[in-house]
Structures are given as C-alpha cells and as structure tokens.
Design a protein around this motif. Structure first.
Motif, PDB file in Angstrom:
ATOM      1  N   ALA A  18       9.710 -12.131 -30.072  1.00 40.05           N
ATOM      2  CA  ALA A  18       8.874 -12.602 -28.966  1.00 40.05           C
ATOM      3  C   ALA A  18       8.622 -11.484 -27.961  1.00 40.05           C
ATOM      4  O   ALA A  18       7.504 -11.335 -27.447  1.00 40.05           O
ATOM      5  CB  ALA A  18       9.537 -13.793 -28.278  1.00 40.05           C
ATOM      6  N   ASP A  19       9.661 -10.679 -27.695  1.00 38.53           N
ATOM      7  CA  ASP A  19       9.499  -9.565 -26.766  1.00 38.53           C
ATOM      8  C   ASP A  19       8.510  -8.543 -27.304  1.00 38.53           C
ATOM      9  O   ASP A  19       7.676  -8.022 -26.551  1.00 38.53           O
ATOM     10  CB  ASP A  19      10.859  -8.897 -26.516  1.00 38.53           C
ATOM     11  N   ARG A  20       8.602  -8.243 -28.591  1.00 35.20           N
ATOM     12  CA  ARG A  20       7.661  -7.282 -29.183  1.00 35.20           C
ATOM     13  C   ARG A  20       6.233  -7.806 -29.128  1.00 35.20           C
ATOM     14  O   ARG A  20       5.292  -7.060 -28.856  1.00 35.20           O
ATOM     15  CB  ARG A  20       8.071  -6.972 -30.626  1.00 35.20           C
ATOM     16  N   THR A  21       6.084  -9.100 -29.382  1.00 34.98           N
ATOM     17  CA  THR A  21       4.752  -9.694 -29.327  1.00 34.98           C
ATOM     18  C   THR A  21       4.190  -9.630 -27.910  1.00 34.98           C
ATOM     19  O   THR A  21       3.023  -9.281 -27.704  1.00 34.98           O
ATOM     20  CB  THR A  21       4.800 -11.155 -29.799  1.00 34.98           C
ATOM     21  N   THR A  22       5.028  -9.957 -26.929  1.00 30.66           N
ATOM     22  CA  THR A  22       4.586  -9.911 -25.534  1.00 30.66           C
ATOM     23  C   THR A  22       4.192  -8.499 -25.137  1.00 30.66           C
ATOM     24  O   THR A  22       3.163  -8.289 -24.475  1.00 30.66           O
ATOM     25  CB  THR A  22       5.703 -10.420 -24.607  1.00 30.66           C
ATOM     26  N   ARG A  23       4.962  -7.508 -25.556  1.00 28.92           N
ATOM     27  CA  ARG A  23       4.650  -6.120 -25.227  1.00 28.92           C
ATOM     28  C   ARG A  23       3.336  -5.686 -25.876  1.00 28.92           C
ATOM     29  O   ARG A  23       2.537  -4.963 -25.269  1.00 28.92           O
ATOM     30  CB  ARG A  23       5.796  -5.204 -25.669  1.00 28.92           C
ATOM     31  N   ALA A  24       3.102  -6.156 -27.095  1.00 32.28           N
ATOM     32  CA  ALA A  24       1.845  -5.823 -27.766  1.00 32.28           C
ATOM     33  C   ALA A  24       0.663  -6.452 -27.037  1.00 32.28           C
ATOM     34  O   ALA A  24      -0.390  -5.813 -26.860  1.00 32.28           O
ATOM     35  CB  ALA A  24       1.888  -6.288 -29.219  1.00 32.28           C
ATOM     36  N   LEU A  25       0.807  -7.688 -26.599  1.00 34.02           N
ATOM     37  CA  LEU A  25      -0.255  -8.366 -25.867  1.00 34.02           C
ATOM     38  C   LEU A  25      -0.531  -7.676 -24.537  1.00 34.02           C
ATOM     39  O   LEU A  25      -1.679  -7.502 -24.131  1.00 34.02           O
ATOM     40  CB  LEU A  25       0.129  -9.830 -25.635  1.00 34.02           C
ATOM     41  N   LEU A  26       0.534  -7.268 -23.856  1.00 35.35           N
ATOM     42  CA  LEU A  26       0.366  -6.541 -22.603  1.00 35.35           C
ATOM     43  C   LEU A  26      -0.255  -5.168 -22.840  1.00 35.35           C
ATOM     44  O   LEU A  26      -0.977  -4.646 -21.987  1.00 35.35           O
ATOM     45  CB  LEU A  26       1.720  -6.395 -21.898  1.00 35.35           C
ATOM     46  N   GLY A  27       0.015  -4.595 -24.012  1.00 39.32           N
ATOM     47  CA  GLY A  27      -0.618  -3.328 -24.367  1.00 39.32           C
ATOM     48  C   GLY A  27      -2.138  -3.468 -24.429  1.00 39.32           C
ATOM     49  O   GLY A  27      -2.878  -2.569 -24.025  1.00 39.32           O
ATOM     50  N   THR A  85      -2.680 -13.607 -22.391  1.00 41.86           N
ATOM     51  CA  THR A  85      -1.583 -14.341 -23.037  1.00 41.86           C
ATOM     52  C   THR A  85      -0.263 -13.625 -22.812  1.00 41.86           C
ATOM     53  O   THR A  85       0.763 -14.256 -22.533  1.00 41.86           O
ATOM     54  CB  THR A  85      -1.866 -14.490 -24.543  1.00 41.86           C
ATOM     55  N   GLY A  86      -0.274 -12.306 -22.920  1.00 44.21           N
ATOM     56  CA  GLY A  86       0.933 -11.541 -22.645  1.00 44.21           C
ATOM     57  C   GLY A  86       1.371 -11.661 -21.201  1.00 44.21           C
ATOM     58  O   GLY A  86       2.569 -11.771 -20.906  1.00 44.21           O
ATOM     59  N   LEU A  87       0.397 -11.668 -20.275  1.00 42.44           N
ATOM     60  CA  LEU A  87       0.726 -11.798 -18.860  1.00 42.44           C
ATOM     61  C   LEU A  87       1.344 -13.166 -18.576  1.00 42.44           C
ATOM     62  O   LEU A  87       2.288 -13.281 -17.788  1.00 42.44           O
ATOM     63  CB  LEU A  87      -0.538 -11.593 -18.028  1.00 42.44           C
ATOM     64  N   ARG A  88       0.828 -14.204 -19.242  1.00 33.56           N
ATOM     65  CA  ARG A  88       1.387 -15.546 -19.066  1.00 33.56           C
ATOM     66  C   ARG A  88       2.844 -15.602 -19.523  1.00 33.56           C
ATOM     67  O   ARG A  88       3.676 -16.295 -18.925  1.00 33.56           O
ATOM     68  CB  ARG A  88       0.542 -16.559 -19.854  1.00 33.56           C
ATOM     69  N   ARG A  89       3.173 -14.854 -20.572  1.00 34.20           N
ATOM     70  CA  ARG A  89       4.547 -14.830 -21.073  1.00 34.20           C
ATOM     71  C   ARG A  89       5.473 -14.019 -20.175  1.00 34.20           C
ATOM     72  O   ARG A  89       6.679 -14.264 -20.142  1.00 34.20           O
ATOM     73  CB  ARG A  89       4.579 -14.210 -22.476  1.00 34.20           C
ATOM     74  N   ALA A  90       4.893 -13.032 -19.456  1.00 31.68           N
ATOM     75  CA  ALA A  90       5.718 -12.049 -18.758  1.00 31.68           C
ATOM     76  C   ALA A  90       6.001 -12.394 -17.304  1.00 31.68           C
ATOM     77  O   ALA A  90       7.016 -11.959 -16.752  1.00 31.68           O
ATOM     78  CB  ALA A  90       5.047 -10.676 -18.840  1.00 31.68           C
TER      79      ALA A  90
END
Length: 219
Positions: A18-27, A85-90
């Motif tokens: 999940a962390d890797r996915t969030t980092r990719a989305l934020l990327g 989506t990444g921002l929503r997770r972070a």
C-alpha cells in the motif's frame, strides 16, 4: 507454525504494498506540474508568432502542432487525477484531494476542448478576438475556469492543512501559490497588460506547489 508466520507477515507485506502504491500515485502528482510547465514554455519559446504576453498557453493547442499542447493538457489531467488518489491516502484532508481531482478533470477537458485561433495566432489569424466563439472554445473557457478555481481552492485548503500540522513554511507557500494564480487570473480576466503572462505564471506556480506537496507527503 508456518501458517501463523505467514499470517503475521501478511499485514506487514500489505502495508508495504500500500505504501509503494501511494508513493507511486504521489509521484504522478509530483510530475504533473513541471511536465506541463516545461512542455508549455518550450512551445511558447519556439512557436513562430506566439507571444506569451498576448497569447494564453491554451492557444498553443491550435495550428499544425496543436496536438502537442492538447496531449500536454490531457496527460497533465490524467496525472493530477491519479495523484489525487495518492493525496487522499497520504493526508487526512477531505477536500484537498477532491479539489486536485477536479483540477485534473478540468485540465483534461481543456485539452479535449480546443479554443479558437485568435489575435494573430497561428500566423495568418486576424488580429483581436474572433467575432463568435465555437462550442468547443466556449467549453474550453468553462473548463479553464473550473480548473483554476479548483486549483486556487486546493492551495488554500492545503495551506490550512499544513498550518494545522505545524508546517508553517509549507502553509505559507500554499497561500502564496493560490494567491499568485488568483491575482494572475483576475488580471488576465480584466484585460490587464500582459495578462496571459501573469496567468501562466500563476498557473505554473500553483501547479508546481502541488509537486512540492506530493514530495513533502511522500517523505
């Protein structure tokens, strides 16, 4: 025992995924602003007849090479929607990711709905604004207004979030970025001298603040 060990590892592995996915989305969010700005400004500097003090960056979507700017808008929109989506997770903010997503959808629409040639660009176009506007040019204006409004609001919402989190420097940067776009857009809308330049500067500043936000929360 093997089953127990596997069960113990599974939640940790899921968190890492999940962390890797969030980092990719934020990327994706981090890339959107600089990429859009670089492609836009490179074209503005190299297209014959284009003058950033008179012509908005959206006008680059017209002419033989207009597909470059159309693609630039569409890609930026996709990256922003993905990054939201990444921002929503972070971060715990409810509205910041929503506003970033609206910004992305507006950018996508602004790319698909191309404005009419105007004010001497592309070369051969009569000076001044066209007497009538096509439906897609009107759609572009509406999409642009939605994009800028959502982006300004996103900056101010992020300013409140970062201030509450104790990141006062980032909160100040968010406020200044939103204000730069607000003033740049207002100046352009009132027909002020070099209004397209102030609008471009404000939009790039606010877009690149989203990059800074993505990099900040990625850490």
């Amino acid at each position: 025992m093997t089953t127990t060990a596997a069960a113990t590892r599974t939640p940790a592995a899921a968190r890492r995924t999940a962390d890797r996915t969030t980092r990719a989305l934020l990327g994706a969010l981090a890339v959107a602003g600089p990429l859009w700005a670089a492609v836009s400004l490179t074209q503005a500097a190299t297209r014959d007849g284009f003058d950033l003090t008179r012509h908005p960056l959206s006008l680059l979507s017209t002419g033989a090479l207009g597909w470059l700017q159309i693609t630039n808008f569409v890609l930026a929109g996709i990256l922003l929607v993905t990054g939201a989506t990444g921002l929503r997770r972070a971060i715990p903010s409810r509205w910041a990711p929503r506003l970033v997503r609206i910004t992305g959808l507006g950018m996508f629409a602004a790319g698909v709905l191309v404005m009419d040639p105007a004010d001497g660009y592309p070369i051969g176009t009569p000076a001044g604004m066209p007497a009538t506007m096509s439906w897609h040019s009107i759609g572009h204006m509406v999409a642009g207004s939605i994009t800028f409004t959502a982006l300004i609001a996103a900056c101010y919402v992020l300013a409140r979030h970062f201030k509450a989190a104790g990141a006062r420097g980032t909160a100040l940067a968010a406020t200044l970025s939103g204000t730069a776009l607000l003033l740049g857009d207002a100046w352009a809308m009132t027909g002020g001298p070099a209004g397209s330049l102030t609008l471009a500067a404000g939009a790039i500043t606010a877009m690149c603040f989203l990059t800074a936000t993505a990099l900040h929360v990625r850490r």
